[in-house]
Design a protein around this motif. Structure first.
Motif, PDB file in Angstrom:
ATOM      1  N   LEU A 270      -0.844  -6.697   9.448  1.00 22.48           N
ATOM      2  CA  LEU A 270      -1.580  -6.744   8.178  1.00 22.48           C
ATOM      3  C   LEU A 270      -3.085  -6.701   8.441  1.00 22.48           C
ATOM      4  O   LEU A 270      -3.850  -6.116   7.686  1.00 22.48           O
ATOM      5  N   ARG A 271      -3.498  -7.308   9.578  1.00 16.06           N
ATOM      6  CA  ARG A 271      -4.911  -7.232   9.944  1.00 16.06           C
ATOM      7  C   ARG A 271      -5.303  -5.767  10.165  1.00 16.06           C
ATOM      8  O   ARG A 271      -6.397  -5.341   9.795  1.00 16.06           O
ATOM      9  N   GLY A 272      -4.405  -5.008  10.782  1.00 14.34           N
ATOM     10  CA  GLY A 272      -4.684  -3.586  11.005  1.00 14.34           C
ATOM     11  C   GLY A 272      -4.846  -2.848   9.684  1.00 14.34           C
ATOM     12  O   GLY A 272      -5.730  -2.007   9.518  1.00 14.34           O
ATOM     13  N   PHE A 273      -3.982  -3.180   8.721  1.00 15.52           N
ATOM     14  CA  PHE A 273      -4.069  -2.535   7.399  1.00 15.52           C
ATOM     15  C   PHE A 273      -5.399  -2.894   6.711  1.00 15.52           C
ATOM     16  O   PHE A 273      -6.046  -2.048   6.102  1.00 15.52           O
ATOM     17  N   LEU A 274      -5.773  -4.189   6.812  1.00 16.46           N
ATOM     18  CA  LEU A 274      -7.012  -4.611   6.152  1.00 16.46           C
ATOM     19  C   LEU A 274      -8.223  -3.937   6.801  1.00 16.46           C
ATOM     20  O   LEU A 274      -9.159  -3.524   6.115  1.00 16.46           O
ATOM     21  N   GLU A 275      -8.180  -3.816   8.130  1.00 11.79           N
ATOM     22  CA  GLU A 275      -9.287  -3.150   8.824  1.00 11.79           C
ATOM     23  C   GLU A 275      -9.380  -1.691   8.370  1.00 11.79           C
ATOM     24  O   GLU A 275     -10.460  -1.180   8.076  1.00 11.79           O
ATOM     25  N   GLU A 276      -8.220  -1.052   8.274  1.00 10.41           N
ATOM     26  CA  GLU A 276      -8.197   0.368   7.861  1.00 10.41           C
ATOM     27  C   GLU A 276      -8.778   0.518   6.449  1.00 10.41           C
ATOM     28  O   GLU A 276      -9.632   1.361   6.193  1.00 10.41           O
ATOM     29  N   ARG A 277      -8.302  -0.344   5.543  1.00  4.84           N
ATOM     30  CA  ARG A 277      -8.777  -0.258   4.154  1.00  4.84           C
ATOM     31  C   ARG A 277     -10.288  -0.505   4.059  1.00  4.84           C
ATOM     32  O   ARG A 277     -10.972   0.075   3.227  1.00  4.84           O
ATOM     33  N   SER A 278     -10.798  -1.391   4.941  1.00  3.31           N
ATOM     34  CA  SER A 278     -12.229  -1.719   4.878  1.00  3.31           C
ATOM     35  C   SER A 278     -13.081  -0.522   5.306  1.00  3.31           C
ATOM     36  O   SER A 278     -14.282  -0.470   5.045  1.00  3.31           O
ATOM     37  N   LEU A 279     -12.454   0.455   5.987  1.00  2.00           N
ATOM     38  CA  LEU A 279     -13.215   1.595   6.496  1.00  2.00           C
ATOM     39  C   LEU A 279     -12.989   2.856   5.663  1.00  2.00           C
ATOM     40  O   LEU A 279     -13.475   3.919   6.005  1.00  2.00           O
ATOM     41  N   LEU A 280     -12.217   2.713   4.580  1.00  4.30           N
ATOM     42  CA  LEU A 280     -11.962   3.861   3.712  1.00  4.30           C
ATOM     43  C   LEU A 280     -12.707   3.687   2.394  1.00  4.30           C
ATOM     44  O   LEU A 280     -12.772   2.575   1.866  1.00  4.30           O
ATOM     45  N   PRO A 281     -13.273   4.777   1.843  1.00  5.19           N
ATOM     46  CA  PRO A 281     -13.934   4.648   0.538  1.00  5.19           C
ATOM     47  C   PRO A 281     -12.896   4.454  -0.568  1.00  5.19           C
ATOM     48  O   PRO A 281     -11.742   4.884  -0.415  1.00  5.19           O
ATOM     49  N   ASP A 282     -13.294   3.807  -1.637  1.00  6.72           N
ATOM     50  CA  ASP A 282     -12.464   3.668  -2.843  1.00  6.72           C
ATOM     51  C   ASP A 282     -11.093   3.051  -2.577  1.00  6.72           C
ATOM     52  O   ASP A 282     -10.075   3.516  -3.118  1.00  6.72           O
ATOM     53  N   ALA A 283     -11.067   2.034  -1.717  1.00  8.58           N
ATOM     54  CA  ALA A 283      -9.785   1.387  -1.442  1.00  8.58           C
ATOM     55  C   ALA A 283      -9.354   0.561  -2.650  1.00  8.58           C
ATOM     56  O   ALA A 283     -10.182  -0.051  -3.335  1.00  8.58           O
ATOM     57  N   GLY A 284      -8.042   0.554  -2.902  1.00 12.48           N
ATOM     58  CA  GLY A 284      -7.501  -0.199  -4.034  1.00 12.48           C
ATOM     59  C   GLY A 284      -7.463  -1.695  -3.732  1.00 12.48           C
ATOM     60  O   GLY A 284      -7.785  -2.130  -2.626  1.00 12.48           O
ATOM     61  N   PRO A 285      -7.075  -2.499  -4.742  1.00 10.25           N
ATOM     62  CA  PRO A 285      -7.048  -3.956  -4.563  1.00 10.25           C
ATOM     63  C   PRO A 285      -5.925  -4.391  -3.616  1.00 10.25           C
ATOM     64  O   PRO A 285      -4.906  -3.706  -3.503  1.00 10.25           O
ATOM     65  N   ALA A 286      -6.147  -5.527  -2.939  1.00 12.15           N
ATOM     66  CA  ALA A 286      -5.110  -6.058  -2.042  1.00 12.15           C
ATOM     67  C   ALA A 286      -5.017  -7.560  -2.219  1.00 12.15           C
ATOM     68  O   ALA A 286      -6.025  -8.247  -2.388  1.00 12.15           O
ATOM     69  N   LYS A 287      -3.788  -8.039  -2.175  1.00 13.86           N
ATOM     70  CA  LYS A 287      -3.543  -9.481  -2.157  1.00 13.86           C
ATOM     71  C   LYS A 287      -2.912  -9.805  -0.811  1.00 13.86           C
ATOM     72  O   LYS A 287      -1.994  -9.095  -0.367  1.00 13.86           O
ATOM     73  N   VAL A 288      -3.392 -10.884  -0.169  1.00 13.58           N
ATOM     74  CA  VAL A 288      -2.842 -11.285   1.123  1.00 13.58           C
ATOM     75  C   VAL A 288      -2.229 -12.675   0.979  1.00 13.58           C
ATOM     76  O   VAL A 288      -2.882 -13.583   0.440  1.00 13.58           O
ATOM     77  N   PHE A 289      -1.015 -12.849   1.474  1.00 10.18           N
ATOM     78  CA  PHE A 289      -0.392 -14.172   1.501  1.00 10.18           C
ATOM     79  C   PHE A 289      -0.200 -14.552   2.957  1.00 10.18           C
ATOM     80  O   PHE A 289       0.594 -13.931   3.675  1.00 10.18           O
ATOM     81  N   TYR A 290      -0.985 -15.541   3.399  1.00  9.92           N
ATOM     82  CA  TYR A 290      -0.953 -15.940   4.802  1.00  9.92           C
ATOM     83  C   TYR A 290      -0.520 -17.398   4.890  1.00  9.92           C
ATOM     84  O   TYR A 290      -0.826 -18.196   4.006  1.00  9.92           O
ATOM     85  N   GLY A 291       0.166 -17.731   5.956  1.00 13.16           N
ATOM     86  CA  GLY A 291       0.577 -19.121   6.129  1.00 13.16           C
ATOM     87  C   GLY A 291       0.480 -19.541   7.581  1.00 13.16           C
ATOM     88  O   GLY A 291       0.644 -18.729   8.485  1.00 13.16           O
TER      89      GLY A 291
END
Ligand code: FAD
Length: 366
Positions: free
Chosen positions: A248-269
């Motif tokens: 999920l960290r990889g996905f968040l990193e990818e989204r942070s580097l793309l323009p116009d990324a959609g919303p994301a909710k993260v559930f971590y425990g």
């Protein structure tokens, strides 16, 4: 492929806070090897020198022995045949040393002792309870029953080849196409057999690497698929406690580097925010909800509770086309999360997510 532990030394969690039992490791891929966020890194480990020394002791092999292996017939083998090989090298790089002894291993062991007491004890063993449940290895049995004189060749026949271990890649190639990060939980504790410590082969190996060390592995594309939707505007619901956060960290990193990324909710425990919150200091453009299983007074103990508490928000994202990703423990967490999603979206809603490939899981272990 030969991978190199990133020479910059960039590995642990980028801050001073200790995360006992977990390592974040960056490796450099060989030229020409590519990956996508959500892929796995397969790693071939070597056995720890202490474990190898224990094996040579249990097998009563003299130090520095060199052997030449041969076999009758044409069976395929993972062992090097017909060439002189140091025993230490064989035991370090060719065979698993800590696998559970099989029923037929017990019979073989009994055939290599003249001692009536040992034979009686071996015959009395309740395999499921005394060996399987406690994960007792052939070496542990040799230590327990010193009258067994097991020849090296019989031992090698019992050992499987070294299996690669898989790690969910925790980075995006957009941040550096040849750098992969993995998040490794160490398997290390008192052995279930009741004697000594048990250290997981690959996690201990990775934790022991120094910056600049090389190791072997390859990139694997998971099946069933585990990757981001093609359109970066698609909303995401990311659920991954503990080391399940790795991809999920990889996905968040990818989204942070793309323009116009959609919303994301993260559930971590995790257990406690001060002890084992992985990548706590990293900030991503996401709505992060946490569950702490050992923080008295915190409203959620497990991710599924945090999910249910935000039912409306999750339902809204799913209705807007969100992809749902669940990663980590496949025995308890993933089924509990699925039940929570059924409560939130209904049986039909979850079935639709499945059918449309919008419910993706990367689960392991137990
Ligand atoms: P091993 O030497 O393989 O030992 C593990 C075995 O020992 C298990 O059977 C366990 O039940 C048993 N065991 C545990 N404790 C004891 C004990 N005290 N006494 C006796 N036996 C014991 N792991 C991560 O950390 N991060 C990831 O991102 C990740 N992603 C994965 C993705 C996939 C698709 C899969 C299949 C697995 C993933 N794993 C991940 C798990 C990882 O592949 C390894 O299984 C894990 O690191 C343990 O490997 P090891 O070699 O250290 O332990």
């Amino acid at each position: 492929e030969e991978l190199v532990r990133d020479p910059s030394g960039l590995w642990d969690f980028g801050d001073e806070r200790p995360r006992p039992g977990v390592r974040s490791i960056v490796a450099e891929l060989p030229e020409g090897v590519t990956y996508e966020a959500g892929n796995h890194l397969a790693v071939y480990a070597k056995n720890d020198p202490e474990l190898v020394a224990w094996a040579t002791h249990c097998l009563r092999l003299p130090a520095g022995q060199v052997v030449r292996l041969s076999q009758e017939g044409e069976r395929a083998t993972h062992l090097p045949l017909g060439v002189p090989v140091p025993v230490e090298l064989l035991l370090t790089e060719f065979v698993e040393l800590q696998e559970v002894a099989t029923r037929s291993d017990l019979e073989t062991l009994a055939s290599f002792t003249e001692c009536p007491w040992t034979r009686g004890e071996l015959a009395r063993i309740d395999y499921a309870e005394d060996v399987l449940a406690k994960r007792v290895s052939v070496l542990a049995l040799l230590e327990r029953f010193p009258s067994i004189a097991l020849p090296l060749e019989a031992f090698l026949e019992m050992c499987g080849p070294i299996r690669p271990r898989f790690y969910s890649i925790s980075s995006s190639p957009l941040a550096g196409p040849r750098r992969v990060r993995i998040t490794v939980g160490l398997v290390d504790g008192p052995a279930w057999s009741g004697t000594g410590r048990y250290r997981g082969m690959c996690s201990a190996y990775l934790a022991g690497l120094e910056p600049g060390d090389a190791f072997y592995g390859y990139v694997r594309v998971p099946s069933p698929p585990f990757h981001l939707p093609a359109d970066p505007a698609t909303p995401l619901v990311l659920i991954g406690p503990g080391t399940g956060f790795a991809p999920l960290r990889g996905f968040l990193e990818e989204r942070s580097l793309l323009p116009d990324a959609g919303p994301a909710k993260v559930f971590y425990g995790c257990r406690h925010p001060e002890h084992d919150w992985l990548y706590r200091d990293e900030t991503w453009d996401a709505d992060v909800r946490v569950a702490f299983s050992a923080l008295p007074g915190h409203p959620h103990r497990y991710v599924q509770e945090a999910l249910l508490a935000d039912a409306e928000g999750v339902r809204d994202l799913v209705e807007r086309g969100a992809y749902v990703y669940v990663c980590g423990d496949g025995v308890r967490m993933a089924p509990a999360v699925r039940r929570a999603l059924v409560e939130i979206c209904g049986e039909e809603g979850v079935r639709r997510l499945d059918a449309e490939g919008r419910y993706q899981q990367d689960v392991f272990g137990g």
